[in-house]
Write a protein that holds these residues in place. Structure first.
Motif, PDB file in Angstrom:
ATOM      1  N   SER A 177     -20.012  -7.410 -38.361  1.00 46.22           N
ATOM      2  CA  SER A 177     -21.404  -7.352 -38.413  1.00 46.22           C
ATOM      3  C   SER A 177     -22.449  -6.512 -37.486  1.00 46.22           C
ATOM      4  CB  SER A 177     -22.961  -7.421 -39.172  1.00 46.22           C
ATOM      5  OG  SER A 177     -22.405  -8.101 -40.023  1.00 46.22           O
ATOM      6  N   GLU A 178     -22.967  -7.708 -36.035  1.00 45.38           N
ATOM      7  CA  GLU A 178     -23.062  -6.950 -35.143  1.00 45.38           C
ATOM      8  C   GLU A 178     -21.992  -6.133 -33.884  1.00 45.38           C
ATOM      9  OE1 GLU A 178     -22.901  -9.859 -32.033  1.00 45.38           O
ATOM     10  OE2 GLU A 178     -24.262 -11.152 -33.466  1.00 45.38           O
ATOM     11  N   ALA A 179     -20.520  -6.368 -34.063  1.00 43.69           N
ATOM     12  CA  ALA A 179     -19.531  -4.849 -33.423  1.00 43.69           C
ATOM     13  C   ALA A 179     -19.863  -3.605 -34.345  1.00 43.69           C
ATOM     14  CB  ALA A 179     -18.329  -4.987 -34.240  1.00 43.69           C
ATOM     15  N   LEU A 180     -20.134  -3.303 -35.697  1.00 42.11           N
ATOM     16  CA  LEU A 180     -20.226  -2.458 -36.488  1.00 42.11           C
ATOM     17  C   LEU A 180     -21.746  -2.049 -36.383  1.00 42.11           C
ATOM     18  CD1 LEU A 180     -19.407  -3.180 -39.819  1.00 42.11           C
ATOM     19  CD2 LEU A 180     -17.986  -1.592 -38.631  1.00 42.11           C
ATOM     20  N   ASP A 181     -22.257  -2.556 -36.664  1.00 31.29           N
ATOM     21  CA  ASP A 181     -23.936  -2.455 -35.249  1.00 31.29           C
ATOM     22  C   ASP A 181     -23.950  -1.934 -33.702  1.00 31.29           C
ATOM     23  OD1 ASP A 181     -27.257  -2.683 -35.777  1.00 31.29           O
ATOM     24  OD2 ASP A 181     -26.727  -3.677 -33.648  1.00 31.29           O
ATOM     25  N   GLU A 182     -23.344  -2.223 -33.067  1.00 32.78           N
ATOM     26  CA  GLU A 182     -23.330  -1.391 -31.925  1.00 32.78           C
ATOM     27  C   GLU A 182     -22.787  -0.203 -31.876  1.00 32.78           C
ATOM     28  OE1 GLU A 182     -20.594  -4.512 -29.381  1.00 32.78           O
ATOM     29  OE2 GLU A 182     -22.097  -5.698 -29.248  1.00 32.78           O
ATOM     30  N   HIS A 183     -22.120   0.668 -32.848  1.00 39.54           N
ATOM     31  CA  HIS A 183     -21.148   1.795 -32.922  1.00 39.54           C
ATOM     32  C   HIS A 183     -21.779   2.330 -34.490  1.00 39.54           C
ATOM     33  CE1 HIS A 183     -18.040  -0.539 -31.219  1.00 39.54           C
ATOM     34  NE2 HIS A 183     -17.489   0.647 -31.261  1.00 39.54           N
ATOM     35  N   GLY A 184     -23.846   2.650 -34.126  1.00 44.31           N
ATOM     36  CA  GLY A 184     -23.984   2.834 -35.190  1.00 44.31           C
ATOM     37  C   GLY A 184     -24.478   2.949 -36.839  1.00 44.31           C
ATOM     38  N   VAL A 185     -23.585   2.151 -36.798  1.00 45.98           N
ATOM     39  CA  VAL A 185     -23.319   1.117 -38.601  1.00 45.98           C
ATOM     40  C   VAL A 185     -24.304   0.473 -39.288  1.00 45.98           C
ATOM     41  CG1 VAL A 185     -21.616  -0.020 -40.374  1.00 45.98           C
ATOM     42  CG2 VAL A 185     -20.359   2.014 -38.259  1.00 45.98           C
TER      43      VAL A 185
END
Length: 73
Positions: free
Chosen positions: A18-26
């Motif tokens: 979740s954090e990784a996706l969030d960092e990419h604007g998802v």
């Protein structure tokens, strides 16, 4: 913004992805079980992609969730 339904029963992995996706604007909609994912679908959650664990505890697998998504869309 892209929205992803992320289904994972392992809390640490759910958080990490979740954090990784969030960092990419998802934008991530989290579900920690197949049942919770189906509840999100029934509640009308909109998303662009599904990322799911396959084998999860309980009687609803990631494959079951994918089948339900295909029916809904």
């Amino acid at each position: 913004m892209t929205r992803v339904l992320l289904v994972e029963d392992e809390t640490d992995l759910l958080s990490l992805v979740s954090e990784a996706l969030d960092e990419h604007g998802v934008a991530v909609i989290q579900a920690n079980s197949g049942q919770k994912a189906l509840q999100q679908l029934q509640a009308g959650a909109n998303f662009d992609a599904l990322v799911s664990d396959i084998a999860m505890p309980g009687n609803i697998s990631g494959i079951d969730v994918a089948h339900e998504v295909l029916k809904a869309y």
